[in-house]
Every structure is written in structure tokens, then in C-alpha cells.
Design an enzyme around this catalytic site. Structure first.
Site, PDB file in Angstrom:
ATOM      1  N   LYS A 132      -0.411  12.072   8.227  1.00 25.72           N
ATOM      2  CA  LYS A 132       0.170  12.920   7.202  1.00 25.72           C
ATOM      3  C   LYS A 132      -0.645  14.207   7.059  1.00 25.72           C
ATOM      4  O   LYS A 132      -1.853  14.209   7.228  1.00 25.72           O
ATOM      5  CB  LYS A 132       0.195  12.177   5.858  1.00 25.72           C
ATOM      6  CG  LYS A 132       1.117  10.986   5.856  1.00 25.72           C
ATOM      7  CD  LYS A 132       1.255  10.257   4.553  1.00 25.72           C
ATOM      8  CE  LYS A 132       0.383  10.621   3.446  1.00 25.72           C
ATOM      9  NZ  LYS A 132       0.564   9.808   2.234  1.00 25.72           N
ATOM     10  N   HIS A 167       4.555  -1.376   6.437  1.00 28.24           N
ATOM     11  CA  HIS A 167       3.308  -1.108   5.721  1.00 28.24           C
ATOM     12  C   HIS A 167       2.510  -2.385   5.485  1.00 28.24           C
ATOM     13  O   HIS A 167       1.289  -2.327   5.309  1.00 28.24           O
ATOM     14  CB  HIS A 167       3.594  -0.416   4.394  1.00 28.24           C
ATOM     15  CG  HIS A 167       2.589   0.640   4.051  1.00 28.24           C
ATOM     16  ND1 HIS A 167       2.455   1.810   4.757  1.00 28.24           N
ATOM     17  CD2 HIS A 167       1.640   0.687   3.082  1.00 28.24           C
ATOM     18  CE1 HIS A 167       1.483   2.542   4.232  1.00 28.24           C
ATOM     19  NE2 HIS A 167       0.967   1.881   3.232  1.00 28.24           N
ATOM     20  N   HIS A 178      -7.129   7.600   5.359  1.00 28.37           N
ATOM     21  CA  HIS A 178      -7.033   7.880   3.932  1.00 28.37           C
ATOM     22  C   HIS A 178      -7.920   9.069   3.577  1.00 28.37           C
ATOM     23  O   HIS A 178      -8.962   9.306   4.201  1.00 28.37           O
ATOM     24  CB  HIS A 178      -7.457   6.669   3.115  1.00 28.37           C
ATOM     25  CG  HIS A 178      -6.431   5.583   3.107  1.00 28.37           C
ATOM     26  ND1 HIS A 178      -6.670   4.343   2.588  1.00 28.37           N
ATOM     27  CD2 HIS A 178      -5.143   5.559   3.541  1.00 28.37           C
ATOM     28  CE1 HIS A 178      -5.588   3.583   2.711  1.00 28.37           C
ATOM     29  NE2 HIS A 178      -4.656   4.309   3.295  1.00 28.37           N
ATOM     30  N   ARG A 191       0.611   4.170  10.261  1.00 35.97           N
ATOM     31  CA  ARG A 191       1.821   4.268   9.446  1.00 35.97           C
ATOM     32  C   ARG A 191       3.022   4.163  10.382  1.00 35.97           C
ATOM     33  O   ARG A 191       2.922   4.456  11.576  1.00 35.97           O
ATOM     34  CB  ARG A 191       1.859   5.592   8.687  1.00 35.97           C
ATOM     35  CG  ARG A 191       0.703   5.794   7.726  1.00 35.97           C
ATOM     36  CD  ARG A 191       0.787   7.159   7.077  1.00 35.97           C
ATOM     37  NE  ARG A 191      -0.306   7.380   6.125  1.00 35.97           N
ATOM     38  CZ  ARG A 191      -1.475   7.908   6.436  1.00 35.97           C
ATOM     39  NH1 ARG A 191      -1.693   8.282   7.689  1.00 35.97           N
ATOM     40  NH2 ARG A 191      -2.412   8.062   5.523  1.00 35.97           N
ATOM     41  N   ARG A 224       0.128  -2.682   8.199  1.00 43.15           N
ATOM     42  CA  ARG A 224      -0.993  -1.756   7.978  1.00 43.15           C
ATOM     43  C   ARG A 224      -1.986  -2.377   6.995  1.00 43.15           C
ATOM     44  O   ARG A 224      -3.208  -2.309   7.196  1.00 43.15           O
ATOM     45  CB  ARG A 224      -0.444  -0.435   7.448  1.00 43.15           C
ATOM     46  CG  ARG A 224      -1.476   0.644   7.155  1.00 43.15           C
ATOM     47  CD  ARG A 224      -0.743   1.951   6.895  1.00 43.15           C
ATOM     48  NE  ARG A 224      -1.560   2.950   6.224  1.00 43.15           N
ATOM     49  CZ  ARG A 224      -2.374   3.793   6.836  1.00 43.15           C
ATOM     50  NH1 ARG A 224      -2.501   3.726   8.148  1.00 43.15           N
ATOM     51  NH2 ARG A 224      -3.057   4.689   6.162  1.00 43.15           N
ATOM     52  N   TYR A 230      -7.725  -3.428  -1.506  1.00 38.82           N
ATOM     53  CA  TYR A 230      -8.069  -4.473  -0.542  1.00 38.82           C
ATOM     54  C   TYR A 230      -9.184  -5.363  -1.076  1.00 38.82           C
ATOM     55  O   TYR A 230      -9.255  -6.549  -0.756  1.00 38.82           O
ATOM     56  CB  TYR A 230      -8.464  -3.835   0.793  1.00 38.82           C
ATOM     57  CG  TYR A 230      -7.382  -2.949   1.360  1.00 38.82           C
ATOM     58  CD1 TYR A 230      -6.096  -3.436   1.550  1.00 38.82           C
ATOM     59  CD2 TYR A 230      -7.628  -1.617   1.670  1.00 38.82           C
ATOM     60  CE1 TYR A 230      -5.089  -2.629   2.049  1.00 38.82           C
ATOM     61  CE2 TYR A 230      -6.632  -0.799   2.171  1.00 38.82           C
ATOM     62  CZ  TYR A 230      -5.367  -1.313   2.350  1.00 38.82           C
ATOM     63  OH  TYR A 230      -4.363  -0.506   2.835  1.00 38.82           O
TER      64      TYR A 230
END
Length: 330
Positions: free
Chosen positions: A184, A257, A283, A159, A260, A292
Site C-alpha cells: 500500500k 487476510h 505495517h 495482502r 496473513r 497478535y
């Protein structure tokens, strides 16, 4: 101060920090939401934030604020829902402290998130990646920094907040070379570095020696780390330059992003499954990698090839050669 001000203070200090141990990113997100909300209420009613009461933030005021986010600030449904989640968290805390406002609080908690549309993941093709990485002028300090920045992002998938917070202490050049990302929710993960990124990082460290706590990517002429906005601005600059070599880049809104997503699509094209992609991206659930699959055209083509009728030629339609078409038309 009215009843709302001490409730907000206890929400941050007693609940988010003391009980939940929320991360700095969560606290900052909730803080920004309430600053926007109180500013909106002040514009609508003239009441100063320190004089607000719980009853002033009724369901009509909250729905008006959410509508203003979309109409005035042009926020999407996902951002609107994040703001609503912060407001719901505050009101659940307020419900325990102010039972006299139970009806008003219940109406606010009844406001539902808006369903967000799902778009196809934007990512770069291999030709676009090559054009983008070739765009910085590596004879300059800024060009070398930007090339390394984009190389790390497209080969490791961090990120933008993770790559700007990267320090030399987070990088290990010993085999296997790897980097420690601080994600995160204070979640950490390790990503392996490929040969090109490892070599470029070693050269960059020799050019920019400093303590292990120093950021890897700094603003020009300073020791301050780059901001996410600065990274996004540099990507826009290099996307415009790369469009001369690869015009298809101009059709894409290149953000950090997107790089990413490009890393994830490279993994998807290599046949790596959803759980491994989720692990490498940090994730929480493999379900987050489903977009994806939606964007993988090669996977769709392989599926169509397997379902081709018998005695038919498999593959895509290819137009006739222009010269042969001309000769046949004579």
C-alpha cells in the site's frame, strides 16, 4: 455544472495527483466513496451528481449517508471511518475554494469517526493450515495453482492485492530466494521464501512459461491475473473441503487476510518481536502488531505459569482418564 463538480475535479487532479502524489489505491478508494455518496444524495433528493452544490452536502446528509453504509450495506465501523476520512479530505479542499460555505463545511468536518470495537484476530492453527494446504487436488492445473497460492500467502503474509499483482519479475530464485511485494502507498518490501514455496514456484514457472511481466497467479485458461474476489472464493471452496479433515476450520470465516494473520501468529509463536513482524508485514508502526499479542494463548499460558503460587503444580487442568474415573466410581 455547479460549484461542486469543478471542486471534485480539482480535488482529484490538482490535489491528490498533483500535490500529494497519492497512490492508485488511495485514488480508487476516494473515488468509490464519492460515487456512493453522490448516489445516496440522488436517491434522497433526486438531484443529479453534476447538479449538486456544496450546500447540498450538509452535515445531516453526510451523517445519513454514513448511517446508510452501516444499515443498508452492512459496513463496519472501520469502513465507515474510511469513507468519512475521504469526505473530510474533500471538504478540507473545498474550504479553501468556497469560503462562502465555511459554516456548512465546518459542520461536516466536525463529524467524528466512530470508535471501532477490537476483536480477537482470527487465524489458523498448524493442523488447520496442513488440512487447508492438502485440500486442493494437485493432479489438476487449478489445484496446483491454488495450493501454491495458499502456500505463498501462509508463509509470506502478503495482502491479497499484493499476491494478485505478483509477477515473475518480482521473484528471485537465487539464494536466498525472495519476493518483492508492492504494498500500500507504493511501499515495497522483500520477503524471504522458504524451501517449500521456492520449489513449488520453480515447478509452477516451468509449467507456465511466460514473460517476466506476466502475473504468477492467473485465471484458468487466460493470461489475466486473479482478482481478490476470485482468491477469496477459492479459499472458501478449499476451506469447505478441508473441514472434512479438520472440522474446526468450519467455525472460521476464512478470508485472504486470515492467512496473513496466520503468518503473523506463526512469527509471534516463534518469539519474534513486534518490530520485526511489522517489518515483514509492511505495517507502518509496530503498534499494529498488538492484536497478535492478544491472540497468543501460549504467551498467556507462559505468563500464568510464572505466577503460579509456591508448592503448586504448574500447567493446565487435565480431566481424569474416563476409564480410571469409571473404576473409581465403582
Amino acid at each position: 455544472m455547479t460549484a461542486l463538480a469543478p471542486t471534485v475535479q480539482s480535488f482529484f487532479t490538482g490535489y491528490l495527483i498533483g500535490q500529494r502524489g497519492a497512490s492508485a489505491h488511495t485514488i480508487a478508494s476516494y473515488r468509490d466513496t464519492l460515487r456512493l455518496l453522490f448516489g445516496y444524495v440522488h436517491e434522497q433528493t433526486g438531484i443529479r451528481p453534476s447538479n449538486l452544490d456544496v450546500a447540498d452536502l450538509d452535515a445531516e446528509m453526510i451523517t445519513g449517508f454514513l448511517a446508510a453504509l452501516e444499515q443498508t450495506r452492512h459496513n463496519g465501523a472501520q469502513t465507515r471511518n474510511l469513507r468519512l476520512a475521504a469526505i473530510h479530505s474533500l471538504f478540507r479542499h473545498a474550504a479553501l475554494r468556497h469560503p462562502e460555505h465555511a459554516w456548512s463545511i465546518a459542520r461536516v468536518l466536525a463529524i467524528r469517526p466512530k470508535k471501532a470495537g477490537q476483536t480477537v484476530v482470527c487465524h489458523l492453527t498448524e493442523a488447520e493450515v496442513e488440512a487447508l494446504l492438502a485440500s486442493p487436488d494437485r493432479s489438476t492445473w487449478t489445484g496446483r495453482r491454488d495450493h501454491l497460492l495458499m502456500l505463498v500467502m501462509v508463509t509470506s503474509g502478503p495482502r491479497v492485492s499484493e499476491v494478485t499483482a505478483l509477477t515473475w519479475a518480482d521473484i528471485s530464485a537465487t539464494r536466498p530466494a525472495h519476493v518483492l511485494w508492492h504494498g500500500k502507498g507504493r511501499k515495497e518490501r522483500i520477503s524471504l521464501l522458504d524451501t517449500a514455496a521456492t520449489a513449488a514456484l520453480r515447478l509452477w514457472q516451468r509449467e507456465n512459461p511466460g514473460p517476466v511481466t506476466a502475473p504468477v497467479f492467473t485465471a484458468r485458461g487466460t493470461t489475466r491475473k486473479m482478482t481478490p474476489d476470485a482468491v477469496a472464493q477459492r479459499l472458501q471452496v478449499h476451506a469447505a473441503a478441508a473441514a472434512a479433515r479438520c472440522p474446526s476450520i468450519a467455525t472460521k470465516n476464512l478470508t485472504p487476510h486470515v492467512l496473513r494473520h496466520t503468518f503473523a501468529m506463526r512469527l509471534q509463536a516463534a518469539g519474534i518481536g513486534g518490530p520485526a513482524i511489522a517489518l515483514l508485514l509492511g505495517h507502518e508502526s509496530p503498534a499494529s502488531t498488538r492484536p497478535y499479542l492478544q491472540a497468543d494463548l501460549e504467551l498467556r499460558q507462559r505468563a500464568l505459569d510464572r505466577t503460579a503460587p509456591p508448592r503448586t503444580r504448574r500447567g493446565r487442568y487435565t480431566a481424569k482418564d474416563e476409564l480410571l474415573a469409571f473404576l473409581e466410581a465403582l
